[in-house]
Design a protein around this motif. Sequence first.
Motif, PDB file in Angstrom:
ATOM      1  N   SER A 193       0.827  -1.208   0.000  1.00 36.25           N
ATOM      2  CA  SER A 193       0.000   0.000   0.000  1.00 36.25           C
ATOM      3  C   SER A 193       0.858   1.253   0.000  1.00 36.25           C
ATOM      4  CB  SER A 193      -0.932   0.015   1.213  1.00 36.25           C
ATOM      5  OG  SER A 193      -1.798  -1.104   1.205  1.00 36.25           O
ATOM      6  N   ARG A 194       1.919   1.257   0.795  1.00 35.64           N
ATOM      7  CA  ARG A 194       2.807   2.423   0.859  1.00 35.64           C
ATOM      8  C   ARG A 194       3.594   2.620  -0.424  1.00 35.64           C
ATOM      9  NH1 ARG A 194       3.994   0.188   6.017  1.00 35.64           N
ATOM     10  NH2 ARG A 194       5.945  -0.670   5.147  1.00 35.64           N
ATOM     11  N   SER A 195       3.779   1.562  -1.196  1.00 42.27           N
ATOM     12  CA  SER A 195       4.661   1.625  -2.361  1.00 42.27           C
ATOM     13  C   SER A 195       3.950   2.009  -3.648  1.00 42.27           C
ATOM     14  CB  SER A 195       5.350   0.264  -2.558  1.00 42.27           C
ATOM     15  OG  SER A 195       6.115  -0.094  -1.423  1.00 42.27           O
ATOM     16  N   VAL A 196       2.643   1.771  -3.748  1.00 43.66           N
ATOM     17  CA  VAL A 196       1.908   2.040  -4.980  1.00 43.66           C
ATOM     18  C   VAL A 196       1.809   3.545  -5.209  1.00 43.66           C
ATOM     19  CG1 VAL A 196      -0.297   1.816  -6.182  1.00 43.66           C
ATOM     20  CG2 VAL A 196       0.569  -0.094  -4.814  1.00 43.66           C
ATOM     21  N   GLY A 197       2.340   4.004  -6.345  1.00 41.85           N
ATOM     22  CA  GLY A 197       2.303   5.421  -6.673  1.00 41.85           C
ATOM     23  C   GLY A 197       1.157   5.806  -7.573  1.00 41.85           C
ATOM     24  N   PHE A 198       0.559   4.841  -8.261  1.00 41.49           N
ATOM     25  CA  PHE A 198      -0.597   5.094  -9.126  1.00 41.49           C
ATOM     26  C   PHE A 198      -1.240   3.766  -9.491  1.00 41.49           C
ATOM     27  CE2 PHE A 198       2.655   3.998 -12.157  1.00 41.49           C
ATOM     28  CZ  PHE A 198       1.993   3.346 -13.182  1.00 41.49           C
ATOM     29  N   VAL A 199      -2.480   3.837  -9.949  1.00 40.13           N
ATOM     30  CA  VAL A 199      -3.160   2.689 -10.545  1.00 40.13           C
ATOM     31  C   VAL A 199      -3.523   3.071 -11.971  1.00 40.13           C
ATOM     32  CG1 VAL A 199      -5.199   1.209 -10.496  1.00 40.13           C
ATOM     33  CG2 VAL A 199      -4.038   1.830  -8.349  1.00 40.13           C
ATOM     34  N   GLY A 200      -3.023   2.299 -12.929  1.00 44.45           N
ATOM     35  CA  GLY A 200      -3.328   2.549 -14.332  1.00 44.45           C
ATOM     36  C   GLY A 200      -4.542   1.737 -14.758  1.00 44.45           C
ATOM     37  N   VAL A 201      -5.438   2.364 -15.502  1.00 49.87           N
ATOM     38  CA  VAL A 201      -6.601   1.645 -16.025  1.00 49.87           C
ATOM     39  C   VAL A 201      -6.574   1.684 -17.544  1.00 49.87           C
ATOM     40  CG1 VAL A 201      -7.996   2.085 -13.993  1.00 49.87           C
ATOM     41  CG2 VAL A 201      -8.120   3.669 -15.888  1.00 49.87           C
ATOM     42  N   ASP A 202      -6.836   0.546 -18.150  1.00 49.91           N
ATOM     43  CA  ASP A 202      -6.935   0.412 -19.599  1.00 49.91           C
ATOM     44  C   ASP A 202      -8.409   0.330 -19.954  1.00 49.91           C
ATOM     45  OD1 ASP A 202      -4.216   0.313 -19.386  1.00 49.91           O
ATOM     46  OD2 ASP A 202      -4.024  -1.818 -19.855  1.00 49.91           O
ATOM     47  N   LEU A 203      -8.878   1.325 -20.709  1.00 49.10           N
ATOM     48  CA  LEU A 203     -10.299   1.451 -21.032  1.00 49.10           C
ATOM     49  C   LEU A 203     -10.538   1.099 -22.495  1.00 49.10           C
ATOM     50  CD1 LEU A 203     -11.169   4.841 -19.272  1.00 49.10           C
ATOM     51  CD2 LEU A 203     -11.646   2.536 -18.433  1.00 49.10           C
ATOM     52  N   TYR A 204     -11.348   0.077 -22.734  1.00 50.63           N
ATOM     53  CA  TYR A 204     -11.670  -0.323 -24.104  1.00 50.63           C
ATOM     54  C   TYR A 204     -13.167  -0.624 -24.265  1.00 50.63           C
ATOM     55  CZ  TYR A 204      -6.698  -0.627 -25.156  1.00 50.63           C
ATOM     56  OH  TYR A 204      -5.364  -0.324 -25.363  1.00 50.63           O
ATOM     57  N   PRO A 205     -14.040   0.317 -23.879  1.00 53.85           N
ATOM     58  CA  PRO A 205     -15.462   0.063 -24.100  1.00 53.85           C
ATOM     59  C   PRO A 205     -15.813   0.135 -25.578  1.00 53.85           C
ATOM     60  CG  PRO A 205     -15.138   2.319 -23.363  1.00 53.85           C
ATOM     61  CD  PRO A 205     -13.788   1.638 -23.277  1.00 53.85           C
ATOM     62  N   ASP A 206     -16.523  -0.855 -26.061  1.00 54.21           N
ATOM     63  CA  ASP A 206     -16.950  -0.857 -27.462  1.00 54.21           C
ATOM     64  C   ASP A 206     -15.779  -0.650 -28.412  1.00 54.21           C
ATOM     65  OD1 ASP A 206     -18.871  -1.104 -29.474  1.00 54.21           O
ATOM     66  OD2 ASP A 206     -19.177   1.066 -29.599  1.00 54.21           O
ATOM     67  N   ALA A 207     -14.630  -1.218 -28.064  1.00 53.88           N
ATOM     68  CA  ALA A 207     -13.430  -0.985 -28.866  1.00 53.88           C
ATOM     69  C   ALA A 207     -13.325  -1.920 -30.060  1.00 53.88           C
ATOM     70  CB  ALA A 207     -12.183  -1.135 -27.994  1.00 53.88           C
TER      71      ALA A 207
END
Length: 330
Positions: A193-207
Amino acid sequence: MKKLRLAAAALTAGLAMLVPAVADAAPMPLTFGIYPGGYAGGGSTTGKPDNPAEVRKALAQLQSGHRPFLLRDYLGCGSAFPDDEMQYLAPGRRLDVVLSYSGESMPEWQSCVDKTVHRYGPIADTISVTLEQNVVPQPNGDTALVQGVITGKKAADRDGFARLQIGFDEVAFTQPFTQFWQHLAQLGGAEFSRSVGFVGVDLYPDAGLPGIPPMPDLAGFVHQTLHTVRTQEMPIAGLGRDVPIRVSENGWATHTSQRTPADQARALTTEILAVNQDRVTENVASYEMFALRDDVTGSPSPFDNFGVLTDDYTPKPMYWLYRGLISALS
């Protein structure tokens, strides 16, 4: 071509009138970026090679000066991906490095992460470890994700890379991946928890990807998905609002006669505006498009046709629209 440029200019002017009301409430606007290549996993293996001169020209037009701009760079410990994005660095440009995990032993993996941080720390804003482990799981991949984040954070602190954020990406949907996040929390505990600097999300709705049904309400999908990540997934691992979300990939394929470049422009513009609208409420720091060009224009595979340029670098409408959106929103 001239009509497309005029349309983009008109869009930029119109957005500029709307942006202040939203931007004034935000500490920072979105940082934009793009994957500057054409190859996508799952597509053709014999696509056209990149043309560096055309890539530089296209990136310069999108960036429009020295404003911050991210270049997504896919790497592997065993050189699974060619490391050719560094040649496109220029004032204002930084790397978003993705380090994939492909079954290395934990000591080998941790050493690879450490070396990657040491090499790319001076020129990268972010390093994401593993890749879409929640939907394309690798054996022992959850452990690799947790240990990669912890190792990467330690290496960044040791080398004095205060700006560098270490995190990971997931393919995100409107429903939470509860079991996946619970496993990460169990494996990593407070140190993760202390180490995570960001959460990346990959968005592909109706791609256009296999197994993903059409989604008529694209803006609604974006809003609900980002809210799900923020309120139903990240708290499981003890990640608070101070940890930003980054939209690391967002694309729309033009691989059939029913999926036209004009449709792509409408869909991606809708999604970008939705992401920008959520940047304050969900603490979204950046948006990156996938991808700069098609790998094989006209191929029946969606993976070959995600570009906002064709495989010969001819702009689709979304190229000029993305340039306008970057100018108006960044």
